[in-house]
Every structure is written in C-alpha cells, then in structure tokens.
Design a protein around this motif. Structure first.
Motif, PDB file in Angstrom:
ATOM      1  N   GLY A  91      45.417  46.062  41.881  1.00 28.65           N
ATOM      2  CA  GLY A  91      44.791  44.920  42.540  1.00 28.65           C
ATOM      3  C   GLY A  91      45.170  43.627  41.844  1.00 28.65           C
ATOM      4  N   SER A 121      34.749  38.228  43.390  1.00 30.46           N
ATOM      5  CA  SER A 121      34.561  39.604  42.900  1.00 30.46           C
ATOM      6  C   SER A 121      34.187  39.615  41.414  1.00 30.46           C
ATOM      7  N   THR A 175      38.710  45.066  47.662  1.00 30.24           N
ATOM      8  CA  THR A 175      38.649  44.202  46.464  1.00 30.24           C
ATOM      9  C   THR A 175      37.555  44.694  45.527  1.00 30.24           C
TER      10      THR A 175
END
Ligand code: NAD
Ligand code: UFG
Length: 343
Positions: A189, A204, A330
């Motif tokens: 990611g 996030s 995410t």
C-alpha cells in the motif's frame, strides 16, 4: 515473455502495477534507488504473485548502470514511475526535482535510444492541467503548472512530444488523477515517509491513531460542501491502466504502427469532496476520523476530475472500483501495517 523495465517499481503505484504485469505474462524488471520506498514492497509482491521479481537497486541518474541494465536485458518497453512527487518539497528544493525528474528522464531516454527501445509509458499527472477552464478535464486542455514538481512533469511531456516528432518513438503519457486504496491482501500500500501530504493516507493514519486529527484545507470553495473535489481512483484500476497501455504498445508493434506521443487521463470521471471522502471512510470502516477546518492550502484548486473517454476508446480501460472499496482496502493495509513497511 516480454521484458519490461519498471523504474520506480518499488513505489506505491509501481508495486501494484508489478502484480498486473506478472498476471498478464510480462516480465517486469524493477529499477529503483529506494529513495522513497522499501525493498519489502518487492518481497510482498513476490508473495502475492508467487514468483521472483528481478530487482536492481539503481538510480536513473546513474547512466552507466542504466546502460548495463539495458545491455543485459532485451526490453520491449519502459514504464517510468521513478520520480520525486512532494509538491511542497519541490517549491523548497526545485533543483532536486528538475535534476531527478527531468535529467533522470533524459538519461533514460538517451539510453533507450542507444539500445533501440522505443516504447515508453510515462507517469504524468493531472497537475499538468493547472486550474482547468471547465470540467471534466479532457486531454486537449491547455497545460500550465505553478510548482516545480508539476513543471517537471510538464517539461518531460514537452521533451517526449519533441522526441516523438523527431523519430519513431511511442510515449504514452498517463495523467493520473488521485490514486488511493491498496491491494486486497492488505500487504502492500501507500507508505509515506513523513507526515502525509495527501488526503487518503492522512485519513487512514488518523483512523489508526498515528495522527490526531485531519486538517481540512478550506470549506469555502464553490463545491458541493465547500471542500475540495478530486477524482479518486483505486490503485488497482490505475495499475490495470498501465497494463492496457502496454498492450496498446504491443499491438502497435505487431501492426507496425507508430503511436507517437499519446496523453491519456486515468481517473474515474467523477469527483468526491474532502468531507465526502471522510464520511465514506468512516462508513466503510466504522472508524472515527476527527477533523478540523483550517484555511485553504496554497496552490490548491477547487475541483478536478477527468474525462475518461480517451482511455475507454483507445485502451478499452475504465475504472471498476468505487470509493467504498478503496476505503476498505486502504484501511486493511493501514491497520495491518500501522507503521507502513517498517511495521
Ligand atoms: P513513490 O514515491 O511511491 O514511487 C516512486 C518510486 O521512484 C520510489 O520507489 C522511489 O524510490 C523511486 N525513485 C525516485 N527517484 C528515483 C531515481 N532517481 N532513480 C530510481 N528510482 C527513483 O510514488 P508513486 O505515488 O508510486 O508515484 C509514481 C510516479 O507517479 C511518480 O513519478 C509520481 O510523480 C507520479 N504521480 C503520482 C501521483 C500520486 O498521487 N501518487 C499522482 C500523479 C503522478
Ligand atoms: N486535503 C486536506 N487535508 C489534507 C490533505 C489534503 O483537506 O491533509 C485536501 C486538499 O486540499 C484537496 C484534497 O484534499 O482538496 C486532495 O488533496 P491531495 O493532496 O490528496 O491531492 P491533490 O489533488 O492536491 O494532489 C495530488 C498529488 C499531486 C498530483 C495531483 C493530481 O499530490 O502530486 O493529485 O494527480 F499532481
């Protein structure tokens, strides 16, 4: 099996693209100096595809190593992700950006020329449109930039256009809108080194407790709720766009057709505001994302979203995943790797 040089392949977009390349039967060779990434990303990609990935730790400014790399591989094409991308840093250190992004690309193009490799997919950006005169943004819109990062992308586009006019060369310039999300395994990611500049990694990191609260940069824009609107595209869709670009180059090669310089938007075609993204993230993940409204960020525009007609007609590509899916992916990546690849 066609060898593809992937500069910057250990980075956020590059690592996701490697998966699509391998799945489609290409052989990616990663060339990355790891200045903004970790070799762990490559290990994780190897786990996902269950295959070894060729990795060369190298800088695109190192022409000798580039030549060596071209000498030992027979490349069909180059996907050129390698570049620095922090807008604020580029204002403070413009020479670093022009050196890395422009001089680095020139080196690469010279070596490609020397070894007769004539197919390039370049990582451009919606930033080249500056403040668009209307929406959605089409590829023929005028280009202008206000910061050295954006200028470096625009300069490379001009260089590619001139190169394509001068000889048989194919350069697909993919103008990305706002990539978000992660691979569904939650093992790779986006892993910003410092405090994130971009909205989604900020959200996030607040959700995981690494940062306290999100600062929303302005709520007085002429948009649905006053906050900035962007075209958020899932990273897997973006990665697949590269595969489609490569397949287009393969077809051109078979048909003996010179493509030349071809700018193509990769976005979803619709806009989402900052508060809409925060709400979508909270709803999808059940996490709380506290925020505060602060003043506008210098250089930001109110709204930006793509026309994706050209990607559809030329590459037969369009985005599949929605914002909810991107938020879920995410969050899976962030909660499994609270400190990024160092977790
Ligand atoms: P990233 O920083 O995660 O990946 C870039 C990679 O390039 C990193 O692995 C870095 O180590 C490598 N690199 C940088 N300079 C290098 C050099 N001189 N030699 C070799 N490797 C080098 O960034 P990303 O988000 O994956 O972006 C990839 C490309 O897409 C960049 O060119 C970026 O400007 C462009 N882009 C990104 C976005 C975005 O929002 N992420 C939007 C538009 C365009
Ligand atoms: N935003 C906040 N708070 C934050 C970060 C962002 O409110 O902490 C807002 C911004 O003001 C903007 C929106 O969220 O309205 C998106 O901002 P990002 O920084 O995530 O994205 P940008 O559209 O500003 O820029 C990004 C990349 C550029 C690239 C551009 C177009 O950072 O490099 O997308 O592809 F050029």
């Amino acid at each position: 099996m066609k060898n593809i040089l992937v500069t910057g392949g250990a980075g956020y977009i590059g690592s996701h693209t490697l998966i699509e390349l391998v799945k489609a039967g290409f052989n990616p060779v990663v060339y990355d100096n790891l200045s903004n990434s970790s070799v762990i990303a490559i290990d994780r990609v190897e786990n996902i595809v269950n295959q070894k990935i060729d990795f060369i730790k190298g800088d695109v400014l190192d022409k000798d190593l580039l030549k060596q790399t071209f000498k030992t591989h027979n490349f069909f094409a180059v996907i050129h992700f390698a570049g620095l991308k922090a807008v604020g840093e580029s204002v403070k250190e413009p020479l670093k950006y022009y050196q890395n992004n422009v001089a680095g690309t020139l080196n690469l193009l010279e070596v490609m020329s020397e070894f007769g490799v004539q197919n390039l997919v370049f990582s451009s950006s919606a930033t080249v449109y500056g403040s668009p005169k209307s929406l959605p943004i089409f590829e023929h819109f005028p280009r202008s930039c206000t910061n050295p990062y954006g200028q470096s992308k625009l300069m490379v586009e001009y260089i590619l256009e001139d190169l394509c006019k001068s000889k048989a060369f194919n350069a697909i310039s993919l103008r990305y809108f706002n990539p978000i999300g992660a691979y569904q395994t939650g093992t790779i990611g986006e892993d910003p080194k410092d405090i994130p500049n971009n909205l989604m990694p900020y959200i996030s990191q607040v959700a995981v407790g690494k940062l306290q609260k999100l600062s929303v940069f302005g709520d007085d824009y002429d948009t649905i709720d006053g906050t900035g609107v962007r075209d958020y595209i899932h990273i897997i869709d973006l990665a697949k766009g590269h595969l489609k670009a490569l397949e287009y180059l393969v077809k051109g090669d078979k048909d003996n057709h010179i493509i030349g310089f071809e700018p193509i938007n990769l976005g979803t075609g619709s806009g989402t505001s900052v508060l809409q993204l925060v709400n979508a993230f909270e709803k999808a993940t059940g996490q709380n994302v506290p925020y505060v409204i602060v003043s506008r960020r210098a250089g930001d525009i109110a709204s930006c979203y793509a026309s994706c007609d050209k990607a559809k007609s030329l590459l037969n590509w369009q985005a599949q995943f929605d914002i909810t899916r991107a938020c879920l992916d995410t969050w899976r990546w962030q909660k499994n790797n609270p400190m990024g690849y160092q977790s």
